[in-house]
Design a protein around this motif. Structure first.
Motif, PDB file in Angstrom:
ATOM      1  N   ASP A  34      49.997  32.051  32.120  1.00  0.00           N
ATOM      2  CA  ASP A  34      50.602  32.817  31.031  1.00  0.00           C
ATOM      3  C   ASP A  34      49.527  33.378  30.103  1.00  0.00           C
ATOM      4  OD1 ASP A  34      53.088  32.277  32.043  1.00  0.00           O
ATOM      5  OD2 ASP A  34      53.519  30.626  30.651  1.00  0.00           O
ATOM      6  N   GLY A  35      48.525  32.575  29.832  1.00  0.00           N
ATOM      7  CA  GLY A  35      47.445  33.036  28.973  1.00  0.00           C
ATOM      8  C   GLY A  35      46.678  34.187  29.590  1.00  0.00           C
ATOM      9  N   LEU A  36      46.396  34.102  30.894  1.00  0.00           N
ATOM     10  CA  LEU A  36      45.688  35.187  31.575  1.00  0.00           C
ATOM     11  C   LEU A  36      46.548  36.445  31.632  1.00  0.00           C
ATOM     12  CD1 LEU A  36      44.029  33.222  34.532  1.00  0.00           C
ATOM     13  CD2 LEU A  36      42.942  34.026  32.435  1.00  0.00           C
ATOM     14  N   ASP A  37      47.855  36.256  31.858  1.00  0.00           N
ATOM     15  CA  ASP A  37      48.759  37.419  31.881  1.00  0.00           C
ATOM     16  C   ASP A  37      48.808  38.095  30.513  1.00  0.00           C
ATOM     17  OD1 ASP A  37      49.338  36.994  34.526  1.00  0.00           O
ATOM     18  OD2 ASP A  37      51.224  35.934  34.149  1.00  0.00           O
ATOM     19  N   GLU A  38      48.869  37.304  29.461  1.00  0.00           N
ATOM     20  CA  GLU A  38      48.901  37.862  28.107  1.00  0.00           C
ATOM     21  C   GLU A  38      47.627  38.658  27.830  1.00  0.00           C
ATOM     22  OE1 GLU A  38      50.052  36.090  23.776  1.00  0.00           O
ATOM     23  OE2 GLU A  38      48.302  35.186  24.756  1.00  0.00           O
ATOM     24  N   LEU A  39      46.510  38.102  28.250  1.00  0.00           N
ATOM     25  CA  LEU A  39      45.233  38.778  28.061  1.00  0.00           C
ATOM     26  C   LEU A  39      45.189  40.074  28.867  1.00  0.00           C
ATOM     27  CD1 LEU A  39      42.538  38.505  26.641  1.00  0.00           C
ATOM     28  CD2 LEU A  39      41.724  37.094  28.538  1.00  0.00           C
TER      29      LEU A  39
END
Length: 698
Positions: A34-39
């Motif tokens: 999720d963090g990588l997708d948000e970034l």
């Protein structure tokens, strides 16, 4: 070499029957995804708003995110069930051979992909180089070095005999192809257990017929590494699980291979057998993990299915592990998880009813201890989901998620977010200079044509500062290492003399080298802490100076404008400090060495030479790996940072030449407001992914 003609028709191997269990366990990694997708979405926003140059930069950032592959190294004793645990973690209970012969020295890296595979390679096997093989065959590898230094000719002769037998079997299987294969690699477009066994597993019986291309273990003697690629949609993020050989092998070649594998990962799982969770042979494991931060280590106590009363025995085993680690200066705060790969794999296969009766009894005992008794299904059995939970795999995934998140945040997210943040700053500056023309200012203006030369000056001065600082740090580091080494030698020799004076020459004496390892590790920690602090200061100063170029060149608001410096590169832990040295091997050779000496002087002289021959090689390795190498690693982010800023400043200079009458309503309409809001939102996301600047010591 050409790909094998057989090609995998489906992306996955034959799946286990209960892959939803794997998806449930691997879901612990979802926050990372999720963090990588948000970034990634924030970077897309920047790309949509920016021009062609900005888009080119964002494409590179997206590639870095897509290539992100945190790795976890699995280490342990032979027969600890480590490979069975890896099979459970990847959802293929039978892929890797769990009965690997103790001769094999293959590091197997399983690359789990959350998206369908694009490349045609599914398996790549690399063979030893000719010089590596010769060193093993002619010198007996690391054990040969130790035996030679210690004068253990009898032990060395045994090793040589074993190696001769191994070489003869290899020649028998490979014939005249043996020499030609050295240094080569084999690639395949498919993946199955039979293929893996051909390269990593030695059987006791070998087939020598006309078609040995598929015989078990045909290439295992000379295989150095195996890279297997699998599409695993159950994993929300890409992950590499690296299965290493057990460290307690005959001639310690695997120990050297495992050391290199640990250095390449930021997370490590130590797999112990519940029967001998911290036996003497596992001290080699403690020495290895003693040089890794506690937060990076997970200890998985496997095979509790073979205990008679795991519910009550687990606490005693945990206490014993903690004490042993503390006594030998290991990572005392490392997380300990109890479980069973046997249970997990049966749960994945969906054949829990076929478990061994003793294992089933242990499972019920463990369930009662952990949960006070778990509800059974209609058949009076624990369900696969319940067994999967009791196996410890979900808890292991959760622990790895915390550790992988730290490594991804440090090595990928933080670096990408810093670069993207600076792109946003450049876009915001563009908006300002396009709608604000020259006006009165207290800032001394800078000729924009001078920007490139000013940036070159900042880069050269920063590089010179790194050189100057390391010119002081490296000699201090070397001096500290040499002082620790010679001090240890003096203390060890003094202790030997006292022993001889008190007990004479008939009482065999040993000396623990733990003190030397602690001193050398302290020298490493001091050097890393000081060097990273220096590099951080230089990076920060460079960012401040470049920020002044924006202020003076484009009259941006100094209070609102900022630039993120590059992240200081992390330094790998000195795992090789844990490699076995002669003083660790209090075996038969040491008694023979002791009894072959006559007179105090002979003892002191020969013992001193033995210590120096062993410890000097470790000291030299530290000097080679962490002196100039650390300095050079600090240069690359700085050069990349200034190169990116040069492109941004050149683009801003061109935009600033646009005449006021050509601007029209630029920056005044609803579209401009929408872009500003989108950039502000993206900037907030990026700030959440910026890791605080910090020095790291292990």
């Amino acid at each position: 070499m050409k790909l094998d003609s057989k090609f995998e028709t489906a992306e996955m191997l034959e799946p286990a029957a209960e892959l939803d269990l794997l998806a449930n366990g691997a879901s612990a990694l979802r926050p990372i995804a999720d963090g990588l997708d948000e970034l990634s979405q924030a970077i897309d926003t920047i790309s949509d708003i920016g021009d062609r140059a900005i888009s080119a930069s964002t494409r590179k950032l997206q590639q870095r995110l897509r290539r992100a592959e945190p790795s976890v190294t699995m280490i342990g004793q032979v027969k600890s069930g480590k490979t069975s645990l890896v099979n459970a973690m990847i959802g293929c209970p039978d892929l890797l051979p769990a009965d690997v012969n103790p001769w094999t020295s293959v590091v197997t890296s399983i690359h789990l992909r959350s998206r369908p595979l694009v490349d045609s390679n599914r398996a790549v096997f690399r063979f030893f180089e000719q010089d590596e093989w010769k060193r093993l065959m002619q010198g007996g590898g690391r054990l040969g070095e130790l035996a030679g230094r210690a004068g253990a000719d009898g032990d060395l002769a045994k090793v040589a005999a074993q190696l001769d037998a191994m070489r003869d079997k290899s020649l028998g299987r490979l014939g005249d192809k043996f020499e030609l294969l050295m240094g080569q690699e084999h690639k395949y477009g498919f993946l199955d257990p039979e293929l893996v066994e051909r390269y990593v597993c030695l059987g006791d019986d070998f087939e020598f017929d006309n078609d040995t291309s598929t015989s078990r273990g045909r290439f295992a003697d000379i295989t150095k590494s195996a890279d297997l690629y699998m599409y695993r949609p159950e994993y929300p993020v890409d992950l590499c699980i690296r299965d290493t050989p057990g460290v307690n092998d005959t001639f310690m070649m695997r120990e050297q291979i495992t050391v290199r594998a640990i250095r390449e990962s930021r997370s490590c799982v130590v797999v112990l057998s519940a029967h001998q969770a911290m036996s003497a042979v596992d001290l080699a494991l403690i020495r290895l993990i003693a040089n890794i931060p506690s937060r990076s280590v997970v200890i998985f106590v496997n095979r509790i299915d073979e205990l008679s009363d795991p519910g009550s025995q687990a606490s005693d085993i945990a206490a014993s592990i903690r004490k042993t680690i503390k006594d030998h200066h290991g990572p005392a705060d490392a997380k300990i998880i109890f479980g069973s790969a046997y249970w997990a794999n049966h749960a994945l296969r969906g054949n829990v009813g076929e478990m061994d009766p003793h294992s089933r009894s242990a499972l019920i005992n463990w369930a009662e201890a952990e949960t006070g008794g778990m509800p059974e299904d209609a058949d009076g059995q624990l369900s696969p989901a319940q067994i999967w939970e009791l196996s410890g795999l979900p808890e292991l995934f959760s622990a790895l998620s915390e550790r992988v998140s730290d490594s991804v945040g440090r090595d990928v997210s933080d670096n990408v977010a810093r670069t993207a943040f600076n792109l946003v700053s450049s876009l915001e500056t563009t908006e300002r200079i396009m709608v604000r023309r020259e006006h009165d200012s207290n800032v001394v203006p800078l000729n924009r044509k001078a920007l490139p030369s000013e940036l070159d000056r900042i880069e050269k001065r920063s590089i010179a500062r790194i050189d100057e600082e390391f010119a002081k740090l490296i000699p201090e580091f070397h001096e500290r290492l040499d002082r620790a080494n010679l001090g240890f030698l003096d203390r060890a020799t003094g202790a030997l003399i006292k022993h001889l004076e008190a007990y004479g020459e008939l009482s065999v004496w040993n000396y623990d080298p733990t003190g030397l390892r602690i001193l050398l590790r302290t020298a490493y920690q001091v050097f890393v802490r000081r060097s990273q602090a220096v590099v951080q200061k230089i990076y920060d100063d460079a960012a401040v100076e470049i920020r002044e170029l924006y202020v003076r060149g484009f009259d941006v608001d100094s209070a609102a404008f900022s630039i993120e410096p590059p992240a200081v590169p992390s330094v790998p832990p000195p795992v090789f400090l844990g490699q076995t040295i002669a003083l660790d091997m209090n075996a038969g050779w040491w008694k023979r060495w002791w009894r072959s000496r006559r007179g105090y002087r002979a003892y002191a002289k020969d013992f001193g030479e033995l210590i120096l021959s062993e410890t000097s090689s470790i000291v030299q390795a530290l000097k080679n790996d962490y002196g100039e190498t650390t300095r050079d690693a600090a240069m690359a982010p700085l050069v990349e940072f200034t190169r990116a800023q040069r492109a941004i400043l050149e683009d801003l200079s061109q935009r600033s030449e646009i005449l006021p009458e050509d601007l029209g309503d630029y920056g005044l309409g609803e579209e401009a407001k929408h872009k500003a809001a989108a950039l502000a939102s993206a900037k907030q996301v990026l700030m959440r992914h910026l890791a605080p600047n910090k020095t790291e010591t292990h």
